[in-house]
Write a protein that holds these residues in place. Structure first.
Motif, PDB file in Angstrom:
ATOM      1  N   LEU A  17       0.800  -1.215   0.000  1.00 18.72           N
ATOM      2  CA  LEU A  17       0.000   0.000   0.000  1.00 18.72           C
ATOM      3  C   LEU A  17       0.837   1.271   0.000  1.00 18.72           C
ATOM      4  CD1 LEU A  17      -2.715  -1.220   2.504  1.00 18.72           C
ATOM      5  CD2 LEU A  17      -2.920  -1.024   0.016  1.00 18.72           C
ATOM      6  N   GLY A  18       2.174   1.117  -0.028  1.00 18.10           N
ATOM      7  CA  GLY A  18       3.055   2.259  -0.109  1.00 18.10           C
ATOM      8  C   GLY A  18       3.305   2.958   1.216  1.00 18.10           C
ATOM      9  N   MET A  19       3.012   2.284   2.322  1.00 21.33           N
ATOM     10  CA  MET A  19       3.184   2.899   3.633  1.00 21.33           C
ATOM     11  C   MET A  19       4.498   2.491   4.307  1.00 21.33           C
ATOM     12  SD  MET A  19      -0.723   2.460   4.908  1.00 21.33           S
ATOM     13  CE  MET A  19      -0.489   3.409   6.380  1.00 21.33           C
ATOM     14  N   ASP A  20       5.148   1.469   3.773  1.00 24.03           N
ATOM     15  CA  ASP A  20       6.373   0.947   4.379  1.00 24.03           C
ATOM     16  C   ASP A  20       7.164   0.253   3.285  1.00 24.03           C
ATOM     17  OD1 ASP A  20       8.324  -0.223   5.958  1.00 24.03           O
ATOM     18  OD2 ASP A  20       6.927  -1.264   7.267  1.00 24.03           O
ATOM     19  N   ASN A  21       8.472   0.335   3.343  1.00 28.62           N
ATOM     20  CA  ASN A  21       9.319  -0.311   2.349  1.00 28.62           C
ATOM     21  C   ASN A  21       9.966  -1.577   2.885  1.00 28.62           C
ATOM     22  OD1 ASN A  21       8.890   1.462   0.207  1.00 28.62           O
ATOM     23  ND2 ASN A  21      10.358   2.908   1.016  1.00 28.62           N
ATOM     24  N   THR A  22       9.324  -2.226   3.849  1.00 26.73           N
ATOM     25  CA  THR A  22       9.886  -3.405   4.498  1.00 26.73           C
ATOM     26  C   THR A  22       9.432  -4.685   3.811  1.00 26.73           C
ATOM     27  OG1 THR A  22       9.856  -2.248   6.606  1.00 26.73           O
ATOM     28  CG2 THR A  22      10.058  -4.628   6.700  1.00 26.73           C
ATOM     29  N   SER A  23      10.357  -5.599   3.594  1.00 21.66           N
ATOM     30  CA  SER A  23      10.052  -6.935   3.099  1.00 21.66           C
ATOM     31  C   SER A  23      10.379  -7.931   4.207  1.00 21.66           C
ATOM     32  CB  SER A  23      10.893  -7.272   1.869  1.00 21.66           C
ATOM     33  OG  SER A  23      10.566  -6.421   0.819  1.00 21.66           O
ATOM     34  N   THR A  24       9.815  -9.115   4.108  1.00 22.57           N
ATOM     35  CA  THR A  24      10.100 -10.152   5.095  1.00 22.57           C
ATOM     36  C   THR A  24      10.669 -11.374   4.392  1.00 22.57           C
ATOM     37  OG1 THR A  24       7.871 -11.076   4.943  1.00 22.57           O
ATOM     38  CG2 THR A  24       8.246  -9.422   6.640  1.00 22.57           C
ATOM     39  N   ILE A  25      11.428 -12.147   5.137  1.00 24.32           N
ATOM     40  CA  ILE A  25      11.965 -13.405   4.646  1.00 24.32           C
ATOM     41  C   ILE A  25      11.631 -14.466   5.670  1.00 24.32           C
ATOM     42  CG2 ILE A  25      14.054 -14.696   4.059  1.00 24.32           C
ATOM     43  CD1 ILE A  25      15.378 -12.034   3.331  1.00 24.32           C
ATOM     44  N   SER A  26      11.035 -15.547   5.254  1.00 21.01           N
ATOM     45  CA  SER A  26      10.755 -16.649   6.168  1.00 21.01           C
ATOM     46  C   SER A  26      12.037 -17.431   6.414  1.00 21.01           C
ATOM     47  CB  SER A  26       9.696 -17.583   5.579  1.00 21.01           C
ATOM     48  OG  SER A  26       9.543 -18.707   6.424  1.00 21.01           O
ATOM     49  N   VAL A  27      12.370 -17.601   7.684  1.00 18.08           N
ATOM     50  CA  VAL A  27      13.548 -18.373   8.064  1.00 18.08           C
ATOM     51  C   VAL A  27      13.128 -19.665   8.760  1.00 18.08           C
ATOM     52  CG1 VAL A  27      15.057 -16.349   8.190  1.00 18.08           C
ATOM     53  CG2 VAL A  27      13.814 -17.078  10.234  1.00 18.08           C
ATOM     54  N   LYS A  28      11.891 -20.031   8.561  1.00 25.57           N
ATOM     55  CA  LYS A  28      11.280 -21.176   9.241  1.00 25.57           C
ATOM     56  C   LYS A  28      12.120 -22.454   9.160  1.00 25.57           C
ATOM     57  CE  LYS A  28       7.214 -24.098   8.949  1.00 25.57           C
ATOM     58  NZ  LYS A  28       6.096 -24.452   8.094  1.00 25.57           N
ATOM     59  N   ASP A  29      12.596 -22.827   8.009  1.00 29.28           N
ATOM     60  CA  ASP A  29      13.308 -24.096   7.833  1.00 29.28           C
ATOM     61  C   ASP A  29      14.831 -23.942   7.807  1.00 29.28           C
ATOM     62  OD1 ASP A  29      10.905 -25.541   7.701  1.00 29.28           O
ATOM     63  OD2 ASP A  29      10.673 -25.055   5.581  1.00 29.28           O
ATOM     64  N   THR A  49      18.642 -23.195   9.571  1.00 28.35           N
ATOM     65  CA  THR A  49      19.363 -23.388  10.824  1.00 28.35           C
ATOM     66  C   THR A  49      19.737 -22.029  11.395  1.00 28.35           C
ATOM     67  OG1 THR A  49      21.543 -23.403   9.794  1.00 28.35           O
ATOM     68  CG2 THR A  49      20.386 -25.541   9.931  1.00 28.35           C
ATOM     69  N   GLN A  50      20.118 -22.000  12.655  1.00 24.74           N
ATOM     70  CA  GLN A  50      20.548 -20.748  13.268  1.00 24.74           C
ATOM     71  C   GLN A  50      21.768 -20.176  12.548  1.00 24.74           C
ATOM     72  OE1 GLN A  50      18.878 -18.956  15.542  1.00 24.74           O
ATOM     73  NE2 GLN A  50      20.387 -17.385  15.060  1.00 24.74           N
ATOM     74  N   LYS A  51      22.647 -21.056  12.110  1.00 26.88           N
ATOM     75  CA  LYS A  51      23.841 -20.618  11.371  1.00 26.88           C
ATOM     76  C   LYS A  51      23.436 -19.929  10.059  1.00 26.88           C
ATOM     77  CE  LYS A  51      28.274 -22.335   9.661  1.00 26.88           C
ATOM     78  NZ  LYS A  51      29.163 -23.489   9.542  1.00 26.88           N
ATOM     79  N   GLN A  52      22.447 -20.492   9.348  1.00 24.82           N
ATOM     80  CA  GLN A  52      21.974 -19.903   8.097  1.00 24.82           C
ATOM     81  C   GLN A  52      21.296 -18.558   8.352  1.00 24.82           C
ATOM     82  OE1 GLN A  52      19.671 -23.358   7.001  1.00 24.82           O
ATOM     83  NE2 GLN A  52      21.085 -23.867   5.323  1.00 24.82           N
ATOM     84  N   VAL A  53      20.510 -18.465   9.430  1.00 26.50           N
ATOM     85  CA  VAL A  53      19.844 -17.207   9.780  1.00 26.50           C
ATOM     86  C   VAL A  53      20.895 -16.145  10.083  1.00 26.50           C
ATOM     87  CG1 VAL A  53      18.372 -16.049  11.482  1.00 26.50           C
ATOM     88  CG2 VAL A  53      17.723 -18.300  10.599  1.00 26.50           C
ATOM     89  N   SER A  54      21.920 -16.509  10.834  1.00 23.38           N
ATOM     90  CA  SER A  54      23.000 -15.570  11.150  1.00 23.38           C
ATOM     91  C   SER A  54      23.701 -15.092   9.886  1.00 23.38           C
ATOM     92  CB  SER A  54      24.016 -16.227  12.085  1.00 23.38           C
ATOM     93  OG  SER A  54      23.430 -16.473  13.334  1.00 23.38           O
ATOM     94  N   ALA A  55      23.930 -16.002   8.940  1.00 26.81           N
ATOM     95  CA  ALA A  55      24.563 -15.629   7.678  1.00 26.81           C
ATOM     96  C   ALA A  55      23.708 -14.617   6.922  1.00 26.81           C
ATOM     97  CB  ALA A  55      24.829 -16.867   6.826  1.00 26.81           C
ATOM     98  N   LEU A  56      22.395 -14.849   6.877  1.00 30.57           N
ATOM     99  CA  LEU A  56      21.497 -13.907   6.200  1.00 30.57           C
ATOM    100  C   LEU A  56      21.535 -12.542   6.869  1.00 30.57           C
ATOM    101  CD1 LEU A  56      18.343 -16.068   5.405  1.00 30.57           C
ATOM    102  CD2 LEU A  56      19.908 -15.020   3.779  1.00 30.57           C
ATOM    103  N   LEU A  57      21.514 -12.520   8.184  1.00 26.04           N
ATOM    104  CA  LEU A  57      21.564 -11.245   8.903  1.00 26.04           C
ATOM    105  C   LEU A  57      22.858 -10.503   8.609  1.00 26.04           C
ATOM    106  CD1 LEU A  57      20.003 -12.306  12.329  1.00 26.04           C
ATOM    107  CD2 LEU A  57      18.964 -10.863  10.553  1.00 26.04           C
TER     108      LEU A  57
END
Length: 100
Positions: A67-79, A81-89
């Motif tokens: 709707l043009g109110m925020d420029n935030t996207s999300t990424i699902s990290v559901k599947d 590992t913590q190591k993979q999530v840390s790498a993405l961050l």
């Protein structure tokens, strides 16, 4: 074109093309006609609240983004590992650092 100037129609098209899917594929997934998706992308009509929510889920963005109110996207990290999530961050932080 500045991100702030993108319309809902622009954002739908950009997200769809970025995901590499056709209007027909989006339409099929939402249970509507391809011409309906085309009308959204052309700015001839606006998706209902139900479809705004479904599009946000499909393209992993917030409804506020569509709707043009925020420029935030999300990424699902559901599947992931913590190591993979840390790498993405770390990657995200790297991109933020390079903006300045």
């Amino acid at each position: 074109m500045s991100k702030e100037l993108f319309t809902l129609a622009d954002r739908i098209k950009i997200l769809r093309e970025g995901a590499g899917v056709t209007q027909a594929e989006v339409a099929r997934q939402l249970g509507i006609s391809r011409s309906g998706v085309n009308a959204w992308e052309m700015g001839l009509s606006v998706p209902s609240t139900q479809y705004i929510v479904e599009l946000a889920r499909k393209f992993c963005v917030l409804t506020d983004y569509l709707l043009g109110m925020d420029n935030t996207s999300t990424i699902s990290v559901k599947d992931l590992t913590q190591k993979q999530v840390s790498a993405l961050l770390n990657i995200v932080e790297c991109f933020k650092d390079n903006r300045n």
